[in-house]
Design a protein around this motif. Structure first.
Motif, PDB file in Angstrom:
ATOM      1  N   ASP A   1      61.652  38.444  36.157  1.00  0.00           N
ATOM      2  CA  ASP A   1      60.919  37.365  37.014  1.00  0.00           C
ATOM      3  C   ASP A   1      59.609  37.322  36.597  1.00  0.00           C
ATOM      4  OD1 ASP A   1      63.433  36.928  38.098  1.00  0.00           O
ATOM      5  OD2 ASP A   1      62.936  37.987  39.979  1.00  0.00           O
ATOM      6  N   ILE A   2      59.024  38.219  36.408  1.00  0.00           N
ATOM      7  CA  ILE A   2      57.307  38.350  36.329  1.00  0.00           C
ATOM      8  C   ILE A   2      57.101  37.944  35.091  1.00  0.00           C
ATOM      9  CG2 ILE A   2      55.285  39.663  36.090  1.00  0.00           C
ATOM     10  CD1 ILE A   2      57.123  41.657  38.230  1.00  0.00           C
ATOM     11  N   GLU A   3      57.700  38.349  33.988  1.00  0.00           N
ATOM     12  CA  GLU A   3      57.628  37.838  32.804  1.00  0.00           C
ATOM     13  C   GLU A   3      57.752  36.620  32.445  1.00  0.00           C
ATOM     14  OE1 GLU A   3      56.284  39.862  30.369  1.00  0.00           O
ATOM     15  OE2 GLU A   3      56.772  41.879  31.096  1.00  0.00           O
ATOM     16  N   LYS A   4      58.835  35.994  33.022  1.00  0.00           N
ATOM     17  CA  LYS A   4      58.859  34.607  33.119  1.00  0.00           C
ATOM     18  C   LYS A   4      57.854  33.563  33.669  1.00  0.00           C
ATOM     19  CE  LYS A   4      62.454  31.147  34.227  1.00  0.00           C
ATOM     20  NZ  LYS A   4      63.016  30.761  35.620  1.00  0.00           N
ATOM     21  N   MET A   5      57.257  34.099  34.743  1.00  0.00           N
ATOM     22  CA  MET A   5      56.046  33.585  35.311  1.00  0.00           C
ATOM     23  C   MET A   5      54.861  33.501  34.404  1.00  0.00           C
ATOM     24  SD  MET A   5      56.820  34.345  39.371  1.00  0.00           S
ATOM     25  CE  MET A   5      55.331  33.298  40.083  1.00  0.00           C
ATOM     26  N   ILE A   6      54.650  34.792  33.978  1.00  0.00           N
ATOM     27  CA  ILE A   6      53.575  34.776  32.883  1.00  0.00           C
ATOM     28  C   ILE A   6      53.643  34.108  31.764  1.00  0.00           C
ATOM     29  CG2 ILE A   6      52.442  36.663  31.376  1.00  0.00           C
ATOM     30  CD1 ILE A   6      52.959  38.626  33.644  1.00  0.00           C
TER      31      ILE A   6
ATOM     32  N   VAL B   1      44.717  24.598  36.964  1.00  0.00           N
ATOM     33  CA  VAL B   1      45.514  24.421  38.338  1.00  0.00           C
ATOM     34  C   VAL B   1      46.493  25.135  38.315  1.00  0.00           C
ATOM     35  CG1 VAL B   1      45.989  22.912  40.094  1.00  0.00           C
ATOM     36  CG2 VAL B   1      43.736  22.544  38.845  1.00  0.00           C
ATOM     37  N   ARG B   2      47.402  24.840  37.395  1.00  0.00           N
ATOM     38  CA  ARG B   2      48.640  25.449  37.506  1.00  0.00           C
ATOM     39  C   ARG B   2      48.611  26.942  37.146  1.00  0.00           C
ATOM     40  NH1 ARG B   2      53.196  26.324  39.347  1.00  0.00           N
ATOM     41  NH2 ARG B   2      54.902  26.797  37.767  1.00  0.00           N
TER      42      ARG B   2
ATOM     43  N   LYS C   1      48.155  33.136  41.651  1.00  0.00           N
ATOM     44  CA  LYS C   1      47.990  33.519  43.044  1.00  0.00           C
ATOM     45  C   LYS C   1      49.394  33.928  43.582  1.00  0.00           C
ATOM     46  CE  LYS C   1      46.272  31.560  47.538  1.00  0.00           C
ATOM     47  NZ  LYS C   1      47.361  32.376  48.338  1.00  0.00           N
ATOM     48  N   GLU C   2      50.139  33.236  43.212  1.00  0.00           N
ATOM     49  CA  GLU C   2      51.683  33.747  43.821  1.00  0.00           C
ATOM     50  C   GLU C   2      52.250  34.967  43.380  1.00  0.00           C
ATOM     51  OE1 GLU C   2      56.238  31.906  42.921  1.00  0.00           O
ATOM     52  OE2 GLU C   2      54.626  30.817  42.436  1.00  0.00           O
TER      53      GLU C   2
ATOM     54  N   LEU D   1      47.179  40.739  37.348  1.00  0.00           N
ATOM     55  CA  LEU D   1      47.328  39.991  36.066  1.00  0.00           C
ATOM     56  C   LEU D   1      46.148  40.462  35.264  1.00  0.00           C
ATOM     57  CD1 LEU D   1      49.106  36.609  36.180  1.00  0.00           C
ATOM     58  CD2 LEU D   1      50.081  39.115  36.215  1.00  0.00           C
ATOM     59  N   GLU D   2      46.205  40.792  34.042  1.00  0.00           N
ATOM     60  CA  GLU D   2      45.158  40.861  33.339  1.00  0.00           C
ATOM     61  C   GLU D   2      45.252  40.442  32.016  1.00  0.00           C
ATOM     62  OE1 GLU D   2      44.827  45.277  32.870  1.00  0.00           O
ATOM     63  OE2 GLU D   2      44.443  45.586  35.229  1.00  0.00           O
ATOM     64  N   ASP D   3      44.402  39.179  31.817  1.00  0.00           N
ATOM     65  CA  ASP D   3      44.426  38.525  30.498  1.00  0.00           C
ATOM     66  C   ASP D   3      43.568  39.372  29.365  1.00  0.00           C
ATOM     67  OD1 ASP D   3      45.817  36.520  31.528  1.00  0.00           O
ATOM     68  OD2 ASP D   3      44.178  35.365  32.075  1.00  0.00           O
ATOM     69  N   ASN D   4      44.088  39.366  28.099  1.00  0.00           N
ATOM     70  CA  ASN D   4      43.371  39.985  27.252  1.00  0.00           C
ATOM     71  C   ASN D   4      43.569  39.270  25.892  1.00  0.00           C
ATOM     72  OD1 ASN D   4      45.761  41.357  26.359  1.00  0.00           O
ATOM     73  ND2 ASN D   4      45.341  42.665  28.054  1.00  0.00           N
ATOM     74  N   PRO D   5      42.912  39.314  24.865  1.00  0.00           N
ATOM     75  CA  PRO D   5      43.044  38.698  23.365  1.00  0.00           C
ATOM     76  C   PRO D   5      44.503  38.747  23.064  1.00  0.00           C
ATOM     77  CG  PRO D   5      41.420  40.103  23.330  1.00  0.00           C
ATOM     78  CD  PRO D   5      41.984  40.499  24.546  1.00  0.00           C
ATOM     79  N   THR D   6      45.331  39.666  23.254  1.00  0.00           N
ATOM     80  CA  THR D   6      46.904  39.708  22.713  1.00  0.00           C
ATOM     81  C   THR D   6      47.761  38.981  23.755  1.00  0.00           C
ATOM     82  OG1 THR D   6      47.130  41.809  23.449  1.00  0.00           O
ATOM     83  CG2 THR D   6      46.127  41.551  21.227  1.00  0.00           C
TER      84      THR D   6
END
Length: 454
Positions: free
Chosen positions: A408-413, A426-427, A433-434, A442-447
């Motif tokens: 589920d999480i991977e799908k939302m990511i 916004v999306r 937030k959800e 969540l942690e965004d990184n270059p990859t």
RNA sequence: GGCGCGGUGGCGGAGUGGUGACGCAGAGGUCUGCAAAACCUCGUACACCGGUUCAAUUCCGGUCCGCGCCUCCA
């Protein structure tokens, strides 16, 4: 590398450690009486001496670590009766549970875990020697050790026989020749477990099993005898008396090591206060055994330890931080254990200092990002019994509180990454937030985007 | 009463006769679409009173407070 230094209760000094046999270190630690779940106070010596076992195994070619299992005891008899269970079933079940709980704490199995009931003959033999040598006598079916027969009794706890007699809080049994005398053998009724002996059917006193099993599995004298500080008197004092008098040895063990007491939220842990915490119950709450281990290592073993929920939370946060630094480590890379970590542990098992070194290694790994530095951190932590779990697995935890599966999480990511690519922030933020509300970070990184549970 | 241990910054907890370990929490900054993580910076901490010393949180003495053990509790 520096030499191992250990605080010796016998001398009340921190001394250089050197084994009697340079090729073989022999250590005995008092283990559990198996009648109930292991509580946190039981867990502390297990972790402490596990660290010592690991360290000794690193420093010396061979280490024999004996931890006994007391499976005959009046508390066991009482518990079995109360639960309507046979003594054998109770002790076996409890022992299995103990092993499972201690395993969760990352404790290695000792070399030998002898059971008292399997050494009754050895105990009887020692008692007979004590009788022959005039250190013990029979009275009303009991066999007692006569304390005045040993002039320097009290060398470990530094108390004179007079001090003990004067401070005695318990009524002295009438058959004792001296108030300080203690039981080696006692008679059993038909309902109680018992073994045939020269003094009739009976069972051993508390202390004799350790004298018998340490002599049998290690030989006298051995190098290190450990346990909780409450065992200094009378348990270890009496073991020393029995062993020295029966073996004719000057000493039972070169070193005695004792860990400090553990309290809960500032109070003594006791059943009457209702603050009795078992390891099992914390594991059931979903607290990882490794976090408990880390927490127990944050204080020096000789100091009192106050277990608090706040402290446990802090420990978990600190451990998470180490795991974050380990992300991407190659588990098979292999690295030497840094000397500074070993040096910290050689300083009378200074685990707080060793953990500080772990955090310094983590900082180095974070700054450099190199595989080598991550590997060093991994090797150092594993040596201390940490990092049994892969970093991502540890950080993602288990789907419980949030009810979201990993898929589920991977799908939302993925959905969020698509939104980001379209600059639809916004999306993207709505999805973040959800997930945040569900307890995820969540942690965004270059990859890409990684995630973990709080 | 006897024996032993301890009082360190908001919290936990090492350590040392003279540059304030380490972690948690907090503040600011860098980075980032926003965040997170990371990194950098930020704390006038050593119960109280004397003594020794050029210098004490660290050694010595005393005071106060807390804790453990004193016959089967790790």
């Amino acid at each position: 590398m520096t030499t191992l230094r250990i605080h010796n209760t016998l001398t009340q000094k921190t001394e250089d450690f050197a084994p009697i046999d340079p090729g073989h270190v022999r250590m005995y630690v008092c283990g559990p009486t198996v009648y109930d779940f292991a509580h946190l106070g039981n867990a502390r010596p297990v972790v402490v001496f596990d660290i010592l076992f690991r360290l000794l195994s690193r420093l010396y070619p061979k280490v024999t670590y004996v931890r006994n299992v007391t499976d005959v005891d009046d508390k066991i008899i009482a518990a079995a009766k109360e639960k309507g269970e046979s003594i054998g079933d109770l002790t076996q079940r409890t022992y299995a549970q103990y092993k499972a709980d201690m395993g969760a704490l990352g404790a290695l199995d000792p070399t030998v875990e002898p059971k008292a009931t399997q050494h009754i003959g050895d105990m009887i033999a020692i008692i007979q020697v004590l009788m022959e040598k005039g250190n013990a006598y029979e009275a009303e079916g009991h066999v007692l050790f006569h304390v005045p027969s040993m002039p320097d009794y009290g060398m470990l706890s530094k108390r004179s026989r007079d001090d003990m007699v004067m401070g005695a809080r318990v009524e002295v049994a009438p058959y004792k020749r001296d108030p300080a005398d203690f039981v080696l053998w006692k008679p059993s009724t038909d309902e109680q477990p018992g073994w045939e002996s020269p003094w009739g059917r009976g069972r051993p006193g508390w202390h004799i099993e350790c004298s018998a099993m340490s002599a049998k599995h290690l030989g006298i004298p051995f190098d290190i005898h450990g346990g909780g500080i409450d065992l200094v008197f009378p348990h270890h004092e009496n073991e020393i008396a029995q062993t020295r008098c029966s073996c004719g040895s000057d000493s039972m063990s070169r070193f005695f090591m004792h860990n400090g007491h553990l309290g809960v939220e500032g109070q003594k842990m006791s059943k009457s206060l209702g603050n009795f915490i078992t390891v099992h119950q914390l594991l059931d709450e979903g607290i990882p055994g490794e976090a408990l281990r880390y927490y127990l290592m944050t204080a020096h073993y000789s100091q009192p330890f106050d277990f608090t929920r706040e402290g446990l939370t802090q420990a978990r946060a600190a451990l998470d931080k180490l795991y974050i630094a380990l992300r991407g480590v190659d588990a098979n890379a292999g690295a030497d254990i840094p000397d500074r970590l070993l040096n910290a542990l050689c300083d009378d098992l200074n685990t707080p200092k060793a953990l500080a070194e772990l955090h310094k290694l983590a900082k180095e790994a974070n700054k450099s990002g190199t595989v080598e530095n991550k590997s060093r951190l991994l090797a150092a932590g594993r040596f201390m019994g940490l990092f049994a779990t892969a970093p991502e697995e540890w950080l993602r935890g288990t789907a419980e509180a949030d009810g979201l599966s990993d898929a589920d999480i991977e799908k939302m990511i993925t959905e969020r990454l698509e939104a980001k690519a379209e600059k639809n922030f916004v999306r993207a933020d709505a999805i973040r937030k959800e997930l945040t509300d569900a307890g995820l970070i969540l942690e965004d990184n270059p990859t890409g985007t990684t995630w973990r549970r709080k």
